[in-house]
Scaffold this active site. Sequence first.
Site, PDB file in Angstrom:
ATOM      1  N   ALA A   1       2.633  92.391   4.474  1.00  0.00           N
ATOM      2  CA  ALA A   1       1.749  92.133   5.617  1.00  0.00           C
ATOM      3  C   ALA A   1       2.513  92.266   6.950  1.00  0.00           C
ATOM      4  O   ALA A   1       3.688  91.913   6.998  1.00  0.00           O
ATOM      5  CB  ALA A   1       1.163  90.723   5.501  1.00  0.00           C
ATOM      6  N   PRO A   2       1.902  92.831   7.977  1.00  0.00           N
ATOM      7  CA  PRO A   2       0.490  93.188   8.102  1.00  0.00           C
ATOM      8  C   PRO A   2       0.123  94.579   7.573  1.00  0.00           C
ATOM      9  O   PRO A   2      -1.038  94.965   7.670  1.00  0.00           O
ATOM     10  CB  PRO A   2       0.265  93.123   9.614  1.00  0.00           C
ATOM     11  CG  PRO A   2       1.599  93.492  10.209  1.00  0.00           C
ATOM     12  CD  PRO A   2       2.619  92.926   9.273  1.00  0.00           C
ATOM     13  N   GLY A   3       1.062  95.338   7.012  1.00  0.00           N
ATOM     14  CA  GLY A   3       0.657  96.549   6.305  1.00  0.00           C
ATOM     15  C   GLY A   3       1.158  97.873   6.865  1.00  0.00           C
ATOM     16  O   GLY A   3       0.749  98.928   6.398  1.00  0.00           O
TER      17      GLY A   3
ATOM     18  N   ASP B   1       1.952  89.822  -0.208  1.00  0.00           N
ATOM     19  CA  ASP B   1       2.560  88.964   0.817  1.00  0.00           C
ATOM     20  C   ASP B   1       2.269  87.519   0.473  1.00  0.00           C
ATOM     21  O   ASP B   1       1.218  87.203  -0.089  1.00  0.00           O
ATOM     22  CB  ASP B   1       2.022  89.286   2.215  1.00  0.00           C
ATOM     23  CG  ASP B   1       3.001  88.840   3.291  1.00  0.00           C
ATOM     24  OD1 ASP B   1       3.830  89.653   3.749  1.00  0.00           O
ATOM     25  OD2 ASP B   1       2.953  87.639   3.679  1.00  0.00           O
TER      26      ASP B   1
ATOM     27  N   LYS C   1       4.046  99.415   6.550  1.00  0.00           N
ATOM     28  CA  LYS C   1       4.758 100.278   5.598  1.00  0.00           C
ATOM     29  C   LYS C   1       3.868 100.622   4.403  1.00  0.00           C
ATOM     30  O   LYS C   1       4.023 101.685   3.824  1.00  0.00           O
ATOM     31  CB  LYS C   1       6.092  99.648   5.205  1.00  0.00           C
ATOM     32  CG  LYS C   1       6.974  99.615   6.446  1.00  0.00           C
ATOM     33  CD  LYS C   1       8.271  98.958   6.315  1.00  0.00           C
ATOM     34  CE  LYS C   1       8.864  98.681   7.682  1.00  0.00           C
ATOM     35  NZ  LYS C   1       8.217  97.535   8.406  1.00  0.00           N
TER      36      LYS C   1
ATOM     37  N   CYS D   1      14.479  93.785  10.187  1.00  0.00           N
ATOM     38  CA  CYS D   1      14.510  94.192  11.597  1.00  0.00           C
ATOM     39  C   CYS D   1      15.433  93.228  12.338  1.00  0.00           C
ATOM     40  O   CYS D   1      15.082  92.706  13.386  1.00  0.00           O
ATOM     41  CB  CYS D   1      13.112  94.235  12.186  1.00  0.00           C
ATOM     42  SG  CYS D   1      12.216  92.696  12.079  1.00  0.00           S
TER      43      CYS D   1
END
Length: 279
Positions: free
Chosen positions: A86-88, A108, A90, A201
């Site tokens: 989530a949120p989607g 998720d 990838k 990240c």
Amino acid sequence: MRIPEKLGQSLQKLGMNANIYEGRTRKCMLSRKPMSLEKVPWCGCAYYVPDDFDRKDAFIFDPVSLVPCLALEPRSGDKILDMCAAPGTKTFILSFMTHNEAHITANDISRFRVKRLSWVVNKYGLSADVINKSGRKIDGEFDKILLDAPCSGEGMVNKRDKIFEHWSEKRIKLLAKKQKKLVLHAFEILKKGGTLVYSTCTFGPEENEDVIDTLLKKNKDAELDGIDVEINHANGLTSWEGKEYDPRLERCMRIYPFHNNTGGFFVAKIRKVYSAPSK
Ligand SMILES: C[S@@+](CC[C@H](N)C(=O)[O-])C[C@H]1O[C@@H](n2cnc3c(N)ncnc32)[C@H](O)[C@@H]1O
């Protein structure tokens, strides 16, 4: 908002400073038809969109998100697990790359965030089944697994205030613990010969190299592969704060905001080999 002192010191050791948070990342979209927009150099189907782009139904994202998906080398027919989806973003990219012909399980843990993930899957007709549990509770066997792990987000240059507010060494330790558990479980449910991509990240080696070093130490059948994506980057670290890591960690990618005008990312590509090398 002032950058936390320890984070500032860590960035400096990695060759960055707080200026990275002054930048703004460029966004992109995917299209199979050629567009009259500038191409993203590391992905044939991705185009930068201008700030005033009329997005209509287009799915817009930071082009650095393409890297873990490209590293996974998804193919139609593959059984893929997007463990923290989530949120989607990838899930969308993986489904696009496989022409909606892979069997994606998009999971998720967050009930709230899964709503957005389901919305993306339905709106764009992605070839994904959405589930809502801890990644550590997923069983079965997968050809390919993407673990885009929960992290402290130091690389999200457009969201600095949010990052600084929540940043602490204690939180990083907790996240690293969680990331290690998730990566070890992901490797367990990966088929022999399969590929696992771990990404975050964030910049701190505690959430990146240290996690992959633990995986390599505990699994002799885990091999670290180089990543064949033509994006400016630094190599993974082989030591940090007096700690030596497996030299293969150099094969990981560290993408800093100033390299390509994107958010920061770390990517590792792991393969489960058929037989562990004998000593
Ligand atoms: C970096 S975000 C994922 C971003 C997503 N891959 C994308 O491209 O849109 C990390 C996600 O991990 C989820 N998460 C945290 N702990 C988890 C767990 N134990 N199992 C599964 N998901 C988890 C969070 O809810 C969050 O949505």
